[in-house]
Design an enzyme around this catalytic site. Structure first.
Site, PDB file in Angstrom:
ATOM      1  N   LEU A   1     -50.712  25.201  20.238  1.00  0.00           N
ATOM      2  CA  LEU A   1     -51.763  26.019  19.163  1.00  0.00           C
ATOM      3  C   LEU A   1     -52.866  26.558  19.989  1.00  0.00           C
ATOM      4  CD1 LEU A   1     -51.966  26.516  15.988  1.00  0.00           C
ATOM      5  CD2 LEU A   1     -53.585  24.856  16.152  1.00  0.00           C
TER       6      LEU A   1
ATOM      7  N   ASP B   1     -58.425   9.314  25.171  1.00  0.00           N
ATOM      8  CA  ASP B   1     -57.677   8.386  24.642  1.00  0.00           C
ATOM      9  C   ASP B   1     -58.033   8.107  23.184  1.00  0.00           C
ATOM     10  OD1 ASP B   1     -56.472   6.279  23.648  1.00  0.00           O
ATOM     11  OD2 ASP B   1     -56.036   5.181  25.428  1.00  0.00           O
TER      12      ASP B   1
ATOM     13  N   ASP C   1     -54.807  26.638   6.339  1.00  0.00           N
ATOM     14  CA  ASP C   1     -53.297  27.159   5.948  1.00  0.00           C
ATOM     15  C   ASP C   1     -53.469  28.582   6.508  1.00  0.00           C
ATOM     16  OD1 ASP C   1     -51.288  28.595   4.645  1.00  0.00           O
ATOM     17  OD2 ASP C   1     -51.006  27.056   3.209  1.00  0.00           O
ATOM     18  N   HIS C   2     -52.771  28.918   7.583  1.00  0.00           N
ATOM     19  CA  HIS C   2     -52.964  30.157   8.325  1.00  0.00           C
ATOM     20  C   HIS C   2     -52.641  31.444   7.631  1.00  0.00           C
ATOM     21  CE1 HIS C   2     -48.905  30.091   9.535  1.00  0.00           C
ATOM     22  NE2 HIS C   2     -48.859  31.239  10.134  1.00  0.00           N
TER      23      HIS C   2
ATOM     24  N   LYS D   1     -54.334  35.595   6.512  1.00  0.00           N
ATOM     25  CA  LYS D   1     -53.794  37.005   6.659  1.00  0.00           C
ATOM     26  C   LYS D   1     -54.446  37.922   6.076  1.00  0.00           C
ATOM     27  CE  LYS D   1     -49.302  35.017   7.987  1.00  0.00           C
ATOM     28  NZ  LYS D   1     -48.883  35.246   9.495  1.00  0.00           N
TER      29      LYS D   1
ATOM     30  N   ASP E   1     -42.659  22.516   5.487  1.00  0.00           N
ATOM     31  CA  ASP E   1     -42.914  23.295   6.566  1.00  0.00           C
ATOM     32  C   ASP E   1     -43.712  24.614   5.943  1.00  0.00           C
ATOM     33  OD1 ASP E   1     -43.553  23.853   9.320  1.00  0.00           O
ATOM     34  OD2 ASP E   1     -41.892  25.372   9.138  1.00  0.00           O
TER      35      ASP E   1
ATOM     36  N   HIS F   1     -47.798  27.312   2.507  1.00  0.00           N
ATOM     37  CA  HIS F   1     -48.075  28.960   2.418  1.00  0.00           C
ATOM     38  C   HIS F   1     -47.440  29.642   1.273  1.00  0.00           C
ATOM     39  CE1 HIS F   1     -48.568  27.901   6.446  1.00  0.00           C
ATOM     40  NE2 HIS F   1     -47.473  27.810   6.959  1.00  0.00           N
TER      41      HIS F   1
HETATM   42  C1  BG6 Z   1     -46.007  27.601  10.408  1.00  0.00           C
HETATM   43  C2  BG6 Z   1     -44.627  26.875  10.303  1.00  0.00           C
HETATM   44  O1  BG6 Z   1     -46.726  26.867   9.485  1.00  0.00           O
HETATM   45  O2  BG6 Z   1     -45.773  28.957   9.986  1.00  0.00           O
HETATM   46  C3  BG6 Z   1     -43.737  27.623  11.225  1.00  0.00           C
HETATM   47  O3  BG6 Z   1     -44.668  25.694  10.851  1.00  0.00           O
HETATM   48  C4  BG6 Z   1     -43.315  29.116  10.898  1.00  0.00           C
HETATM   49  O4  BG6 Z   1     -42.339  26.922  11.300  1.00  0.00           O
HETATM   50  C5  BG6 Z   1     -44.834  29.729  10.767  1.00  0.00           C
HETATM   51  O5  BG6 Z   1     -42.676  29.842  11.996  1.00  0.00           O
HETATM   52  C6  BG6 Z   1     -44.561  31.147  10.060  1.00  0.00           C
HETATM   53  O6  BG6 Z   1     -46.022  31.601  10.212  1.00  0.00           O
HETATM   54  P1  BG6 Z   1     -45.959  33.311  10.514  1.00  0.00           P
HETATM   55  O7  BG6 Z   1     -47.574  33.463  10.491  1.00  0.00           O
HETATM   56  O8  BG6 Z   1     -45.308  33.825  11.605  1.00  0.00           O
HETATM   57  O9  BG6 Z   1     -45.234  33.853   9.328  1.00  0.00           O
END
Ligand code: BG6
Length: 498
Positions: free
Chosen positions: A20, A90, A182-183, A187, A240, A245
Site C-alpha cells: 500500500l 517491533d 474507505d478509498h 474517488k 472485501d 465500498h
Molecule cells: C480493495 C479490495 O478495497 O478494493 C480489493 O481489498 C479490490 O480486493 C479493490 O481489488 C478495488 O478497488 P478499485 O479502486 O480498484 O476499484
C-alpha cells in the site's frame, strides 16, 4: 522561522515496506508535494519490521514515485526524499516506541513542525489495537500538536471484532481523531454523487420511489485474487467490497439532503440509510443475496486458472469471489425500490458504474411506431471513465411519430483536461487538513457489519455451495441475472462510455 502551515506534521507509516505504501501512499504524497499542497514542514517516518537505512528507504520511495507525473523535476524529487526517514520497529517492544518518539521530536525541530502527528496504519489489522495502546502508554501522543490516526480496512471481520478494535483505539484517540479509510470515498465521481443530486433541480425532485424503478451498482474487476489468497480466503467479496465500498455508495445515493455540507451533517444522513436497510434474516439470505466463485476461463486467448487453483487458496474453498444482492431501504423515500449491487473478481471488465433507472412514462404515445420506449437512465461512471450519461428518448429524424434513444454525455476527465487526483491523494490531503467527511464514522462501520454478519453466517453454515459457478471473464453466475429477472428487471449491459 516561518509560521508552520496548518498541515505541518510528522506522518508515521506503520507498514512502510508494504504494498500500500509503495503503490498508493508514496506516489500520493509526491503528487501533493509537486502540486505545492505540501509545504516543506512535513516529515515521513516509515516503520516496519525489517532493517533498512534511511538511504535504502529513500531509494524505495524513489522507485515508487518514478512513474508519477512530475517525476521529471529532479530537484523536487531529491528535496522530497529528504523528508523521509526509516526506523525498524517491533510493535510489541517499548524501545521501538521510545526510539520513534525521539525521532519524531527531532523531526519537529528539523522541519518546524508543532508536534502534529499522523499515525497511518498500513499493516496487518491484528496490530492496530496494540499499536494504538502502546503509542499512548509510551507517551507518543501527549505533545502539543494534534494527533490523527488513519486506519486501513479491514476494520474487523465482523461486528464484534470491529467493536473490539474500536474500543481499543477509542481508549487512546477520540472519534474525531480517527480517520477510517474507505478509498471509494476518495474517488472523484463518488464524491460527485452529492453534487449531482443536491445541486440539480432536475434530479432531486425525481430521486425517490415515485419516479425511480431501481438502482444498480456494479463494481467489477478483471483480476483474480492475485497474491492475496491468504487474506481473501478469510474475507471473500462480501467483506472485501460489500461491507465497505458498496454500502458506502448505496448510502450516498439514498441519503436525504444534509442540512449543510459539514462533516457531521453528511455522515449523519448517510448513517440513517444504513439504519433503514432491511435486515436480511439467515433464512431469507438466498432471496436477497447470491454468491459466486470464478472458475478457469479463456479471456482474450489466455487461459486463466480458477480461484481454487490460486496460491494460498484451499482447493475446496467455499470463499465467494462474487456477490450480487438486492437491498431494500425501508423508508418513505425508497419503499419498494430495489438497490441491486454486484461486485466480483475475474469479471468481464474493470469498471464501476451506477445506473439509476427511472420509471416508464404513464403511457406510450409512440407505441405504434417505436414499440416499447426505453426507460430514462442516469449512468454515473465512477471508473475507469469518470462522468455521467443521461439516456433519453427523442424524435427520430424524419418521422414525428417515432422515437430514437439519445444520450447526453459528460466526461469529467476531458472537462478537467488532466486526470483528477487519485483517491489516496485526496484522502491523505483531507487527513492533513483535518477533514473527516470522506472517512467512515464508527456508527456507519458498526451498522454495516451488523447488516453483513447474518449473511456471512448463513453462507458459512450452508456447507456446499455449487462452486465454482462462473467462468473467468463472465459477469458472475446466472443466479445474479435471475435475481433481477424475478423482479422484472435486468442488469443494464452498457457499452463502455455509455
Ligand atoms: C480493495 C479490495 O478495497 O478494493 C480489493 O481489498 C479490490 O480486493 C479493490 O481489488 C478495488 O478497488 P478499485 O479502486 O480498484 O476499484
Amino acid at each position: 522561522m516561518n509560521q508552520p502551515s496548518k498541515k505541518a506534521s510528522v506522518i508515521v507509516i506503520f507498514g512502510a515496506t508494504g504494498d500500500l505504501a509503495k503503490r498508493k501512499l508514496f506516489p500520493s504524497l509526491y503528487n501533493l508535494y509537486c502540486k505545492g499542497e505540501l509545504e516543506e514542514d512535513f516529515a515521513v517516518v516509515g516503520v516496519a519490521r525489517r532493517k533498512l537505512s534511511n538511504e535504502e528507504f529513500r531509494s524505495r520511495v524513489h522507485d515508487a514515485v518514478i512513474d508519477t507525473a512530475c517525476m521529471d523535476k529532479d530537484d523536487k524529487h531529491k528535496q522530497f526524499s529528504d523528508h523521509f526517514f526509516y526506523q525498524p520497529f517491533d510493535v510489541t517492544k517499548s524501545e521501538s516506541y521510545q526510539d520513534l518518539k525521539a525521532l519524531t521530536e527531532s523531526l519537529d525541530t528539523e522541519f518546524n513542525i508543532p508536534g502534529n502527528r499522523i499515525f497511518y496504519m498500513a499493516m496487518a489489522p491484528e496490530f492496530f489495537g496494540t499499536i494504538a495502546l502502546n503509542l499512548d502508554a509510551e507517551g507518543l501522543i501527549e505533545g502539543d500538536g494534534w494527533n490523527r490516526l488513519v486506519i486501513e480496512k479491514p476494520f474487523g471481520h465482523n461486528f464484534s471484532s470491529a467493536q473490539k478494535l474500536n474500543d481499543e483505539i477509542r481508549q487512546v484517540f477520540s472519534e474525531d481523531e480517527i480517520y477510517r479509510i474507505d478509498h471509494y470515498l476518495g474517488k472523484e465521481m463518488v464524491q460527485n454523487i452529492e453534487a449531482i443530486r443536491f445541486a440539480n433541480a432536475l434530479f432531486e425532485p425525481l430521486w425517490n420511489n415515485r419516479y425511480i424503478s431501481n438502482i444498480q451498482i456494479t463494481s467489477s474487476e478483471t483480476v483474480g485474487v492475485e497474491n492475496r489468497g491468504g487474506y481473501y480466503e478469510k474475507s471473500g467479496a462480501l467483506r472485501d467490497m460489500v461491507q465497505n465500498h458498496m454500502l458506502q455508495m448505496v448510502s450516498l445515493l439514498a441519503m436525504e439532503p444534509p442540512a449543510s455540507l459539514s462533516t457531521e451533517e453528511i455522515r449523519s444522513e448517510k448513517v440513517k440509510v444504513l439504519r433503514a436497510l432491511r435486515a436480511v434474516i439467515p433464512e431469507e439470505v438466498s432471496k436477497y443475496f447470491v454468491r459466486g466463485q470464478y472458475d478457469a476461463g479463456e479471456v482474450n486467448g489466455t487461459h486463466l486458472q480458477g480461484y481454487r487453483e490460486e496460491e494460498n487458496v484451499d482447493e475446496a474453498s467455499n470463499t465467494e469471489t462474487f456477490v450480487g444482492a438486492k437491498l431494500m431501504i425501508d423508508n418513505f423515500r425508497w419503499a419498494g425500490v430495489p438497490f441491486y449491487i454486484r461486485t466480483g473478481k475475474r469479471m468481464t471488465s474493470k469498471s464501476t458504474k451506477i445506473v439509476i433507472e427511472f420509471k416508464d412514462m404513464p403511457m406510450n404515445l409512440y407505441k405504434e411506431q417505436s414499440g416499447k420506449l426505453g426507460p430514462n437512465l442516469l449512468v454515473i461512471h465512477i471508473q475507469p471513465e469518470e462522468g455521467m450519461t443521461l439516456h433519453l428518448n427523442a424524435k427520430d429524424t424524419g418521422d414525428m411519430r417515432k422515437t430514437t434513444p439519445i444520450q447526453l454525455n459528460f466526461n469529467n476527465k476531458q472537462e478537467n483536461y488532466i486526470n483528477s487526483p487519485e483517491a489516496y491523494e485526496r484522502l491523505l490531503h483531507d487527513v492533513m487538513r483535518g477533514d473527516a467527511t470522506n472517512f467512515t464514522r464508527w456508527d456507519e462501520v458498526a451498522l454495516s457489519w451488523k447488516f453483513i454478519d447474518p449473511i456471512s453466517i448463513a453462507w458459512a453454515n450452508e456447507k456446499e455451495p455449487t462452486f465454482p459457478n462462473y467462468a473467468s471473464g463472465l459477469m458472475g453466475p446466472q443466479a445474479s441475472d435471475d435475481l433481477l429477472e424475478k423482479d422484472g428487471f435486468h442488469w443494464w449491459p452498457l457499452p463502455e462510455n455509455k
